[in-house]
Design an enzyme around this catalytic site. Structure first.
Site, PDB file in Angstrom:
ATOM      1  N   ASP A   1      -9.474   0.086   1.146  1.00  0.00           N
ATOM      2  CA  ASP A   1      -9.384   0.502  -0.265  1.00  0.00           C
ATOM      3  C   ASP A   1     -10.635   0.068  -1.029  1.00  0.00           C
ATOM      4  OD1 ASP A   1      -6.978   1.629   0.159  1.00  0.00           O
ATOM      5  OD2 ASP A   1      -5.758   0.128  -0.856  1.00  0.00           O
TER       6      ASP A   1
ATOM      7  N   THR B   1      -2.940   5.857  -4.260  1.00  0.00           N
ATOM      8  CA  THR B   1      -1.800   6.510  -3.594  1.00  0.00           C
ATOM      9  C   THR B   1      -0.481   6.188  -4.300  1.00  0.00           C
ATOM     10  OG1 THR B   1      -1.848   4.667  -2.042  1.00  0.00           O
ATOM     11  CG2 THR B   1      -2.783   6.719  -1.293  1.00  0.00           C
ATOM     12  N   THR B   2      -0.338   4.943  -4.781  1.00  0.00           N
ATOM     13  CA  THR B   2       0.897   4.566  -5.479  1.00  0.00           C
ATOM     14  C   THR B   2       0.967   5.291  -6.826  1.00  0.00           C
ATOM     15  OG1 THR B   2       0.644   2.388  -4.461  1.00  0.00           O
ATOM     16  CG2 THR B   2       2.287   2.582  -6.188  1.00  0.00           C
TER      17      THR B   2
ATOM     18  N   ASP C   1       0.857  -1.186   0.000  1.00  0.00           N
ATOM     19  CA  ASP C   1       0.000   0.000   0.000  1.00  0.00           C
ATOM     20  C   ASP C   1       0.899   1.245   0.000  1.00  0.00           C
ATOM     21  OD1 ASP C   1      -1.384   2.263   1.424  1.00  0.00           O
ATOM     22  OD2 ASP C   1      -3.083   0.919   1.201  1.00  0.00           O
TER      23      ASP C   1
END
Length: 549
Positions: free
Chosen positions: A395, A96-97, A63
């Protein structure tokens, strides 16, 4: 301070200063370093990072936000990039990545323009134009509407989002849990749909059992037992009373010293305490509840009175849990016992039961008629595994929430990026002047997402990306992307990988705006003291893949 009409910046001996191009190139380097750290965490073939915190705890995750939270960096630009991941997580809870990889790439493509002495304002102007066009292309050409009431479609969308996570092995169960939880806490208010997962969908992790035992309760579960062993532990259709006050005698601040002059005085003080507790218990018993839940303490004497009236009691419950119970069973949290009224009692709960799991007792308040709050019970092998499953589930719930709030989807697997990149390249032909080059560069930077997906599953990057470009050059082929498992080119419409429009729009907006912000910095003044050895504290990009020792 002015000297001969020229402004002079006065810095003390401990202050370091970097200016101009050196700072901008340093910021670019910092962004690239952070992006490289989590580049391998994108897609279904993502690698895991093992993080150790200062206390010696270990966390294994892919994550992006969880990894960046644990990384210790010195460079101010790198710190702002880490904040970007947190913003993305709070806004839409996913991507987010992607946002860090894209922001790092947009910064990197500006490096050649800076070295060619192109002014940052010109680059920024082109980036802003590109961002506006990206949002228009995304909304008008690439995204499509989805029916949020169709359960099968919703499950398919959530499934595509958790395909990259550890929980993907149990994806059917995870998708069902996420969709049920979000549907439960969804509320219509003033024509707007309000879905507050953080406050009303609580995840309770209980180590032990199999992951298949995980479920969503139509109600609330607390890690609590009744305060007295003789109180009822199973009540059908209970009347529930929620309190935010002590059921015990509370001495005032001025009553710390009491002077007793007669033998009977002490007995009188005890009588006063007993009368007070008898009164507050009578107020509670008057509304005929079966279960009393309070956020504060309950004295032994109060337990005695309530037990005699056949009432079960839970004490020292968290405020957040009390609010969830209030939403689930239709009760109102009351601050004083003398204000209790019949309408404050919750009657929409079907069952209250205390169950023992392992060595601990858990109170279940379930089978509620129309709960607007829920508890997700997670079972599994160990604590570390359960924590990762919880992150994955958050998520999945965020994806379900985003689609319910804004029912538009974009194709996954890098298809959206390639489609937008191709459309931007076409638009760049109509732009004249030097701004055309940074504009084209933004289009090229979008290709970093499909490129990273190909790299992470070990396929031939150049050959695959060239073939994908050729696919998107044909009008109408906006849904072709990368299969993250094999690295082959597939049509996402048939393959069934979709992403919420709101996540994609937020990723582009945040990534490009962060790059713009960092390019506008031309001066870093830091007041760090010199080290004992006499050398300056290094302020260049320093990103360590783990917390400082």
């Amino acid at each position: 301070m002015y000297s001969g009409g020229q402004p002079v910046v006065v810095l003390n001996q401990n202050t370091k200063r970097e200016q101009g191009r050196k700072v901008q190139l340093g910021n670019v380097q910092a962004g690239k370093t952070i992006a490289d750290v989590i580049r391998t965490c994108l897609g279904p073939r993502a690698m895991l990072k093992m993080l150790m915190d200062p206390m010696g705890g270990i966390c294994m995750t892919n994550d992006g936000n969880a990894i960046l939270r644990e990384i210790t960096v010195q460079h101010p630009a790198a710190k702002s990039l880490i904040e970007v991941a947190r913003t993305q997580d709070e806004e839409v809870g996913d991507g987010t990545t992607s946002v860090i990889i894209l922001a790092g790439e947009v910064l990197q493509i500006s490096e050649p323009f800076l070295t060619q002495n192109m002014h940052p304002t010109v680059i920024i102007s082109a980036y802003r134009q590109a961002l506006e066009d990206m949002q228009d292309i995304l909304k008008g050409q690439v995204s499509m509407e989805v029916d949020v009431t169709n359960r099968d479609d919703m499950l398919r969308i959530i499934k595509s989002c958790i395909g990259t996570k550890i929980i993907s092995k149990w994806s059917d169960l995870a998708c069902t849990i996420a969709l049920d939880a979000v549907s439960t806490v969804s509320m219509e208010e003033n024509g707007r749909r309000e879905i507050d997962i953080k406050r009303y969908a609580k995840v309770e992790k209980i180590p032990g059992g199999a992951i298949e035992d995980s479920c969503v309760l139509r109600g609330v579960m607390l890690n609590k037992d009744v305060v007295h062993p003789k109180m009822k532990r199973k009540i059908t259709n209970p009347r529930i009373c929620l309190l935010d006050c002590n059921l015990e005698y509370k001495k005032g601040e001025s009553q710390t010293n009491i002077e007793l002059s007669k033998e009977t005085d002490f007995a009188r003080i005890l009588e006063l305490e007993e009368e007070y507790i008898r009164q507050i218990c009578a107020d509670v018993i008057a509304v005929k509840p079966d279960l009393v839940i309070t956020e504060k303490g309950v004295s032994d004497l109060a337990q005695h009175f309530l037990l005699k009236a056949g009432i079960s009691v839970l004490r020292r419950v968290r405020k957040s849990d009390n609010n969830r119970i209030a939403r689930a069973c239709g009760a109102t949290v009351v601050n004083r016992t003398d204000e209790l009224k019949e309408e404050d009692v919750g009657t929409e709960c079907g069952l209250f039961e205390v169950r023992k799991i392992g060595d601990e007792y858990f109170s279940y308040i379930e089978e509620c008629k129309d709960p607007k709050a829920c508890t997700i019970v997670l079972r599994g092998a160990g604590k570390d595994f359960l924590m990762e499953v919880e992150r994955n589930l958050q998520d999945a719930m965020n994806v379900a929430r985003n689609v319910m709030v804004d029912g538009r989807l974009t194709p996954g697997g890098g298809a959206t990026e390639m489609a937008v990149a191709w459309a931007l390249n076409e638009k760049a032909k109509s732009i004249t002047g030097v701004e055309q080059w940074p504009y084209r560069a933004v289009a090229k930077s979008l290709e970093v997402i499909p490129r990273t997906l190909i790299q992470n599953c070990g396929a031939n990057t150049i050959r695959t990306i060239t073939a994908l470009r050729a696919k998107h050059a044909t009008p109408g082929n906006t849904t072709w992307g990368i299969d993250g498992e094999s690295g082959n080119i597939v049509d996402m419409k048939e393959f069934g990988i979709w992403e919420p429009f709101s996540v994609k729009a937020q990723v582009y907006k945040t990534a490009v705006e962060t790059a713009i912000l960092l390019l506008r910095i031309d001066d870093i003044v830091s007041g760090t003291k010199k080290q004992a050895g006499g050398g300056d504290v290094p302020q260049q990009a320093a990103a360590s893949e783990g917390p400082e020792a």
